[in-house]
Design a protein around this motif. Structure first.
Motif, PDB file in Angstrom:
ATOM      1  N   VAL A 198     -95.766 -12.250 -11.498  1.00 20.38           N
ATOM      2  CA  VAL A 198     -94.465 -12.473 -10.334  1.00 20.38           C
ATOM      3  C   VAL A 198     -95.099 -12.843  -9.784  1.00 20.38           C
ATOM      4  CG1 VAL A 198     -95.055 -10.073 -10.069  1.00 20.38           C
ATOM      5  CG2 VAL A 198     -93.052 -11.248 -10.007  1.00 20.38           C
ATOM      6  N   SER A 199     -96.545 -12.929  -9.044  1.00 21.16           N
ATOM      7  CA  SER A 199     -96.498 -13.779  -7.851  1.00 21.16           C
ATOM      8  C   SER A 199     -97.349 -15.100  -8.390  1.00 21.16           C
ATOM      9  CB  SER A 199     -98.565 -13.451  -7.456  1.00 21.16           C
ATOM     10  OG  SER A 199     -98.427 -11.982  -6.833  1.00 21.16           O
ATOM     11  N   LEU A 200     -96.998 -15.874  -9.197  1.00 22.19           N
ATOM     12  CA  LEU A 200     -96.664 -17.264  -9.205  1.00 22.19           C
ATOM     13  C   LEU A 200     -95.079 -17.507  -8.339  1.00 22.19           C
ATOM     14  CD1 LEU A 200     -98.018 -19.464  -9.403  1.00 22.19           C
ATOM     15  CD2 LEU A 200     -98.692 -19.521 -11.432  1.00 22.19           C
ATOM     16  N   PHE A 201     -94.888 -16.877  -9.941  1.00 26.27           N
ATOM     17  CA  PHE A 201     -93.082 -16.970 -10.067  1.00 26.27           C
ATOM     18  C   PHE A 201     -92.034 -16.030  -9.983  1.00 26.27           C
ATOM     19  CE2 PHE A 201     -95.553 -19.402 -13.768  1.00 26.27           C
ATOM     20  CZ  PHE A 201     -94.893 -20.714 -12.640  1.00 26.27           C
ATOM     21  N   PRO A 202     -91.749 -15.652  -8.528  1.00 26.22           N
ATOM     22  CA  PRO A 202     -91.021 -14.401  -8.386  1.00 26.22           C
ATOM     23  C   PRO A 202     -89.374 -14.566  -8.494  1.00 26.22           C
ATOM     24  CG  PRO A 202     -91.933 -15.550  -6.029  1.00 26.22           C
ATOM     25  CD  PRO A 202     -92.794 -16.193  -7.579  1.00 26.22           C
ATOM     26  N   LEU A 203     -88.922 -15.635  -7.887  1.00 28.72           N
ATOM     27  CA  LEU A 203     -88.033 -15.815  -8.086  1.00 28.72           C
ATOM     28  C   LEU A 203     -87.367 -15.970  -9.471  1.00 28.72           C
ATOM     29  CD1 LEU A 203     -87.665 -18.340  -4.952  1.00 28.72           C
ATOM     30  CD2 LEU A 203     -86.923 -15.846  -4.366  1.00 28.72           C
ATOM     31  N   GLY A 204     -86.320 -14.942  -9.821  1.00 30.09           N
ATOM     32  CA  GLY A 204     -85.416 -15.059 -10.923  1.00 30.09           C
ATOM     33  C   GLY A 204     -85.916 -14.141 -12.159  1.00 30.09           C
ATOM     34  N   SER A 205     -86.908 -13.054 -11.572  1.00 27.30           N
ATOM     35  CA  SER A 205     -87.309 -12.533 -11.818  1.00 27.30           C
ATOM     36  C   SER A 205     -87.273 -10.512 -11.945  1.00 27.30           C
ATOM     37  CB  SER A 205     -89.259 -12.392 -12.215  1.00 27.30           C
ATOM     38  OG  SER A 205     -90.029 -13.669 -12.756  1.00 27.30           O
ATOM     39  N   GLN A 206     -87.391 -10.051 -13.063  1.00 28.65           N
ATOM     40  CA  GLN A 206     -87.125  -8.541 -12.288  1.00 28.65           C
ATOM     41  C   GLN A 206     -88.390  -7.567 -12.870  1.00 28.65           C
ATOM     42  OE1 GLN A 206     -83.424  -7.796 -14.272  1.00 28.65           O
ATOM     43  NE2 GLN A 206     -83.768  -7.878 -15.875  1.00 28.65           N
ATOM     44  N   ILE A 207     -88.326  -6.824 -12.119  1.00 30.56           N
ATOM     45  CA  ILE A 207     -89.678  -5.342 -12.966  1.00 30.56           C
ATOM     46  C   ILE A 207     -88.486  -4.573 -13.382  1.00 30.56           C
ATOM     47  CG2 ILE A 207     -91.090  -4.147 -12.223  1.00 30.56           C
ATOM     48  CD1 ILE A 207     -91.642  -6.026  -8.951  1.00 30.56           C
ATOM     49  N   VAL A 208     -89.048  -4.376 -14.893  1.00 30.67           N
ATOM     50  CA  VAL A 208     -88.400  -2.976 -15.402  1.00 30.67           C
ATOM     51  C   VAL A 208     -89.366  -1.976 -16.601  1.00 30.67           C
ATOM     52  CG1 VAL A 208     -86.459  -4.034 -16.320  1.00 30.67           C
ATOM     53  CG2 VAL A 208     -88.575  -4.881 -17.553  1.00 30.67           C
ATOM     54  N   ASP A 209     -88.753  -0.611 -16.047  1.00 35.61           N
ATOM     55  CA  ASP A 209     -89.742   0.053 -16.917  1.00 35.61           C
ATOM     56  C   ASP A 209     -90.032  -0.934 -18.084  1.00 35.61           C
ATOM     57  OD1 ASP A 209     -89.426   2.100 -14.478  1.00 35.61           O
ATOM     58  OD2 ASP A 209     -88.100   3.009 -15.654  1.00 35.61           O
ATOM     59  N   ILE A 246     -85.785 -16.255   3.877  1.00 31.42           N
ATOM     60  CA  ILE A 246     -84.933 -14.844   3.490  1.00 31.42           C
ATOM     61  C   ILE A 246     -85.352 -14.682   1.890  1.00 31.42           C
ATOM     62  CG2 ILE A 246     -83.318 -13.030   3.197  1.00 31.42           C
ATOM     63  CD1 ILE A 246     -82.768 -13.838   5.943  1.00 31.42           C
ATOM     64  N   PRO A 247     -84.710 -15.309   0.859  1.00 29.58           N
ATOM     65  CA  PRO A 247     -85.179 -14.967  -0.674  1.00 29.58           C
ATOM     66  C   PRO A 247     -86.663 -14.852  -0.902  1.00 29.58           C
ATOM     67  CG  PRO A 247     -83.504 -17.345   0.234  1.00 29.58           C
ATOM     68  CD  PRO A 247     -83.902 -17.132   1.637  1.00 29.58           C
ATOM     69  N   PHE A 248     -87.516 -15.344  -0.492  1.00 28.57           N
ATOM     70  CA  PHE A 248     -89.016 -15.263  -0.023  1.00 28.57           C
ATOM     71  C   PHE A 248     -89.625 -14.143   0.352  1.00 28.57           C
ATOM     72  CE2 PHE A 248     -89.744 -20.024   0.016  1.00 28.57           C
ATOM     73  CZ  PHE A 248     -89.033 -20.258  -0.996  1.00 28.57           C
ATOM     74  N   GLY A 249     -88.917 -13.398   1.348  1.00 31.31           N
ATOM     75  CA  GLY A 249     -89.285 -12.073   2.163  1.00 31.31           C
ATOM     76  C   GLY A 249     -88.196 -11.080   0.784  1.00 31.31           C
ATOM     77  N   ILE A 250     -87.090 -11.000  -0.068  1.00 34.85           N
ATOM     78  CA  ILE A 250     -87.234 -10.633  -0.336  1.00 34.85           C
ATOM     79  C   ILE A 250     -88.199 -10.358  -2.162  1.00 34.85           C
ATOM     80  CG2 ILE A 250     -85.005  -9.943  -2.275  1.00 34.85           C
ATOM     81  CD1 ILE A 250     -82.967 -10.508  -0.141  1.00 34.85           C
ATOM     82  N   ALA A 251     -88.469 -11.262  -2.420  1.00 35.28           N
ATOM     83  CA  ALA A 251     -89.206 -11.361  -3.441  1.00 35.28           C
ATOM     84  C   ALA A 251     -91.040 -10.770  -3.162  1.00 35.28           C
ATOM     85  CB  ALA A 251     -89.547 -12.848  -3.678  1.00 35.28           C
ATOM     86  N   SER A 252     -91.337 -11.445  -1.960  1.00 37.41           N
ATOM     87  CA  SER A 252     -92.423 -10.985  -1.104  1.00 37.41           C
ATOM     88  C   SER A 252     -91.968  -8.925  -1.452  1.00 37.41           C
ATOM     89  CB  SER A 252     -92.332 -11.039   0.028  1.00 37.41           C
ATOM     90  OG  SER A 252     -93.790 -10.683   0.312  1.00 37.41           O
ATOM     91  N   PHE A 253     -90.800  -8.040  -0.654  1.00 39.44           N
ATOM     92  CA  PHE A 253     -90.974  -6.696  -0.683  1.00 39.44           C
ATOM     93  C   PHE A 253     -90.251  -6.648  -2.587  1.00 39.44           C
ATOM     94  CE2 PHE A 253     -87.897  -7.430   2.974  1.00 39.44           C
ATOM     95  CZ  PHE A 253     -89.038  -7.266   4.169  1.00 39.44           C
ATOM     96  N   ARG A 254     -89.904  -7.399  -3.346  1.00 34.30           N
ATOM     97  CA  ARG A 254     -90.115  -6.868  -5.170  1.00 34.30           C
ATOM     98  C   ARG A 254     -91.478  -6.862  -5.349  1.00 34.30           C
ATOM     99  NH1 ARG A 254     -86.316 -10.376  -6.483  1.00 34.30           N
ATOM    100  NH2 ARG A 254     -87.927 -11.456  -6.604  1.00 34.30           N
ATOM    101  N   ILE A 255     -92.263  -7.443  -5.298  1.00 35.77           N
ATOM    102  CA  ILE A 255     -93.715  -7.691  -5.564  1.00 35.77           C
ATOM    103  C   ILE A 255     -94.934  -6.432  -5.193  1.00 35.77           C
ATOM    104  CG2 ILE A 255     -95.899  -9.207  -5.434  1.00 35.77           C
ATOM    105  CD1 ILE A 255     -94.145 -11.297  -5.791  1.00 35.77           C
ATOM    106  N   GLY A 256     -94.650  -6.182  -3.639  1.00 38.80           N
ATOM    107  CA  GLY A 256     -94.951  -5.039  -2.730  1.00 38.80           C
ATOM    108  C   GLY A 256     -94.921  -3.903  -3.500  1.00 38.80           C
ATOM    109  N   LEU A 257     -93.809  -3.516  -3.917  1.00 40.89           N
ATOM    110  CA  LEU A 257     -92.805  -1.933  -4.834  1.00 40.89           C
ATOM    111  C   LEU A 257     -93.886  -2.359  -5.710  1.00 40.89           C
ATOM    112  CD1 LEU A 257     -89.528  -1.566  -3.198  1.00 40.89           C
ATOM    113  CD2 LEU A 257     -91.772  -0.568  -2.338  1.00 40.89           C
ATOM    114  N   TYR A 258     -93.779  -3.472  -6.608  1.00 44.71           N
ATOM    115  CA  TYR A 258     -94.517  -3.362  -8.065  1.00 44.71           C
ATOM    116  C   TYR A 258     -95.867  -3.589  -7.753  1.00 44.71           C
ATOM    117  CZ  TYR A 258     -95.823  -5.728 -12.754  1.00 44.71           C
ATOM    118  OH  TYR A 258     -96.198  -5.694 -14.244  1.00 44.71           O
ATOM    119  N   ALA A 259     -96.986  -3.925  -7.148  1.00 41.91           N
ATOM    120  CA  ALA A 259     -98.092  -3.353  -6.344  1.00 41.91           C
ATOM    121  C   ALA A 259     -98.276  -2.000  -6.297  1.00 41.91           C
ATOM    122  CB  ALA A 259     -98.484  -4.514  -5.072  1.00 41.91           C
TER     123      ALA A 259
END
Length: 135
Positions: free
Chosen positions: A112-123, A36-49
């Motif tokens: 972010v695709s390499l190190f998604p956990l511990g990252s956040q996407i900001v303006d 599940i943590p990888f799934g959440i990270a994948s959702f975050r990357i998808g929204l960023y993409a």
């Protein structure tokens, strides 16, 4: 205005497909429960993409050892495949002049695709660029 134009072109040419791919991967990861943590990270990357221009990835100061261990697992299982895909897509987009900013956006997705956990996407307006820490 330029960000909006670039985001719309990005959305049409590659952002929507990347978004769908990351969302599908996130759903599969969430179904497997343990990942599940990888799934959440994948959702975050998808929204960023989906809408990358005007946003950037910063490291969360509170990220600890668990995110580091998760990132190592992510790299071994998914990260290197994603890197190859983003580089190949960036090279294909860089063939035309209008594709150069889109290629850059694809390369911007690599960290972010390499190190998604511990990252956040900001303006981009919400942090000091030299510090890499959100304000």
């Amino acid at each position: 205005m330029l960000r909006l134009i670039l985001n719309v072109i990005w959305l049409v040419l590659s952002g929507f497909w990347l978004f769908l791919g990351y969302m599908a991967a996130g759903i599969v990861a969430c179904v497997l429960v343990v990942t599940i943590p990888f799934g959440i990270a994948s959702f975050r990357i998808g929204l960023y993409a989906l809408w990358p221009f005007g946003r950037d990835v910063v490291r969360r100061p509170s990220a600890g050892a668990a995110s580091t261990i998760g990132n190592v697992l992510w790299i071994l299982l998914f990260g290197w495949w994603l890197i190859i895909g983003h580089i190949a897509t960036a090279l294909a987009l860089a063939v035309t002049i209008i594709g150069l900013p889109l290629a850059w956006a694809n390369l911007k997705l690599i960290p972010v695709s390499l190190f998604p956990l511990g990252s956040q996407i900001v303006d981009t307006d919400a942090y000091v660029p030299g510090s890499r820490v959100a304000v």
